[in-house]
Design a protein around this motif. Structure first.
Motif, PDB file in Angstrom:
ATOM      1  N   SER A 119      -4.463   2.318  -8.772  1.00 40.25           N
ATOM      2  CA  SER A 119      -5.155   1.163  -8.190  1.00 40.25           C
ATOM      3  C   SER A 119      -4.923  -0.107  -8.995  1.00 40.25           C
ATOM      4  CB  SER A 119      -6.658   1.460  -8.106  1.00 40.25           C
ATOM      5  OG  SER A 119      -6.897   2.594  -7.297  1.00 40.25           O
ATOM      6  N   PHE A 120      -5.022  -0.015 -10.326  1.00 35.38           N
ATOM      7  CA  PHE A 120      -4.772  -1.165 -11.171  1.00 35.38           C
ATOM      8  C   PHE A 120      -3.268  -1.286 -11.407  1.00 35.38           C
ATOM      9  CE2 PHE A 120      -9.162  -0.113 -12.008  1.00 35.38           C
ATOM     10  CZ  PHE A 120      -9.782  -1.365 -12.041  1.00 35.38           C
ATOM     11  N   GLY A 121      -2.646  -2.124 -10.635  1.00 40.11           N
ATOM     12  CA  GLY A 121      -1.202  -2.290 -10.719  1.00 40.11           C
ATOM     13  C   GLY A 121      -0.498  -1.883  -9.440  1.00 40.11           C
ATOM     14  N   ARG A 122      -1.284  -1.378  -8.475  1.00 39.51           N
ATOM     15  CA  ARG A 122      -0.733  -0.985  -7.167  1.00 39.51           C
ATOM     16  C   ARG A 122       0.555  -0.182  -7.323  1.00 39.51           C
ATOM     17  NH1 ARG A 122      -0.226  -5.578  -2.621  1.00 39.51           N
ATOM     18  NH2 ARG A 122       1.917  -5.726  -3.366  1.00 39.51           N
ATOM     19  N   ARG A 123       0.483   0.767  -8.240  1.00 42.66           N
ATOM     20  CA  ARG A 123       1.646   1.617  -8.490  1.00 42.66           C
ATOM     21  C   ARG A 123       1.686   2.757  -7.475  1.00 42.66           C
ATOM     22  NH1 ARG A 123      -0.866   0.845 -13.771  1.00 42.66           N
ATOM     23  NH2 ARG A 123       0.416  -0.500 -15.112  1.00 42.66           N
TER      24      ARG A 123
END
Length: 349
Positions: A282-286
């Motif tokens: 979620s943090f970084g849309r990886r």
């Protein structure tokens, strides 16, 4: 029917032993291949030992097959007698579903027909039998041409390990200058390094074993990142355009995903349990995604690419009679990086 010598598993416990069976006669669209070499894949061991729960016996493994055309069906015009050809992990599919129509037969919605261990549509109450044998008969549409310029014995693993790593590199459009991390240096990992380097990428080998660094550089990696070194992993955070996860055992993905740049992907090509804290996605849309071999058209493309760039597998040639020792060594990771069976040893036995 055509009597065929092979080595087979008779159950999920005992060593592989000699086995003779009949191949079908050559049909109008078939190709009969005299097998020269067959690679040994870790999947062979999984199926022989029934680790995945669907094995039937007797079972002849082998889905990295290189040989020469011995006979052709009357409708086959695109191949010639004596031509060097290959057969990979599948020998048919429905050819009608959306995946098949996109040349992604490995994702056939009705299930691909595997080279060994699938119910054989040509023989009632039998399964397909693979390449640890002297010959095979395969539908023309699932036979690929092998460029004569390549080292023939080292081509066989390209038909599984090669296409398994080539396909995601192409799918995610790896280009010159991209920073690609290959996680794990084994049969798949060493091909991932070679192919990504040939595509012009800056390739970093990511491994838990610092001693593998020298070999990784020999294969073309520009650097080695030791995954157990927390400081080094932190320095490389947010720096990779693509990660190729080839780890063959259960592992946590979080430390690797943190290496990706914003919006970039880690492609998992090993079939194994893994764990992840989804916050790193979620943090970084990886992205975490998977990939499974490649279609026939892409496999031919891969072989042609390998011929252009002189890329083959690092192999150790063995006799058919040494297959059980090879299995034991594979379980200890005692091979660099793929075993290949010289089928002449079986023909002369």
């Amino acid at each position: 029917m055509q009597p065929t010598k092979s080595y087979a598993a008779y159950n999920d416990r005992d060593d592989l032993k000699p086995y003779q069976f009949n191949r079908r006669e050559v049909g109008p669209k078939d190709v009969q291949i005299d097998i020269l070499f067959c690679g040994v894949c870790h999947s062979d061991i999984h199926v022989v030992r029934n680790d995945w729960g669907f094995s039937s016996y007797p079972l002849v493994p082998g889905h990295e097959i290189v040989g020469r055309v011995r006979a052709l069906g009357c409708d086959v015009t695109s191949l010639s007698i004596g031509e060097l050809v290959g057969v990979g992990c599948m020998v048919d599919s429905c050819r009608e579903c959306s995946a098949c129509k996109e040349d992604l037969e490995q994702h056939c919605e009705k299930g691909m027909l595997m080279t060994y261990g699938s119910p054989d549509p040509h023989e009632a109450d039998r399964i397909t039998q693979g390449g640890y044998s002297t010959r095979i008969v395969v539908d023309r549409d699932f036979v690929v041409k092998v460029p004569e310029s390549l080292d023939v014995k080292a081509v066989a693993p390209l038909l599984c390990a090669g296409i398994t790593t080539y396909s995601p590199l192409r799918q995610w459009k790896v280009k010159p200058g991209d920073r690609v991390g290959v996680i794990g240096l084994g049969g798949l990992g060493h091909m991932g390094v070679k192919l990504a380097v040939a595509m012009g990428a800056d390739v970093i080998m990511i491994t838990s074993s610092a001693e593998k660094g020298e070999d990784a550089r020999r294969l073309g990696a520009s650097d080695v990142l030791v995954s157990t070194d927390e400081d080094a992993m932190a320095r490389h955070a947010n720096s990779f355009d693509l990660l190729l996860d080839t780890i063959p055992v259960a592992h946590r993905m979080d430390p690797y995903v943190r290496l990706l740049k914003f919006g970039k992907a880690m492609v998992v090509v090993g079939i194994t349990p893994a764990e992840i804290n989804t916050g790193v996605l979620s943090f970084g849309r990886r992205i975490i995604t998977g990939s499974l071999i490649g279609g026939i058209r892409e496999t031919q493309e891969m072989l042609d690419f390998c011929a252009e760039h002189n890329v083959v597998s690092d192999v150790e040639l063995i006799a058919m009679q040494d297959i059980n020792t090879a299995y034991e060594r594979m379980m200890r990771a005692d091979v660099k990086y793929r075993f290949v069976i010289d089928m002449q040893s079986l023909k002369e036995d």
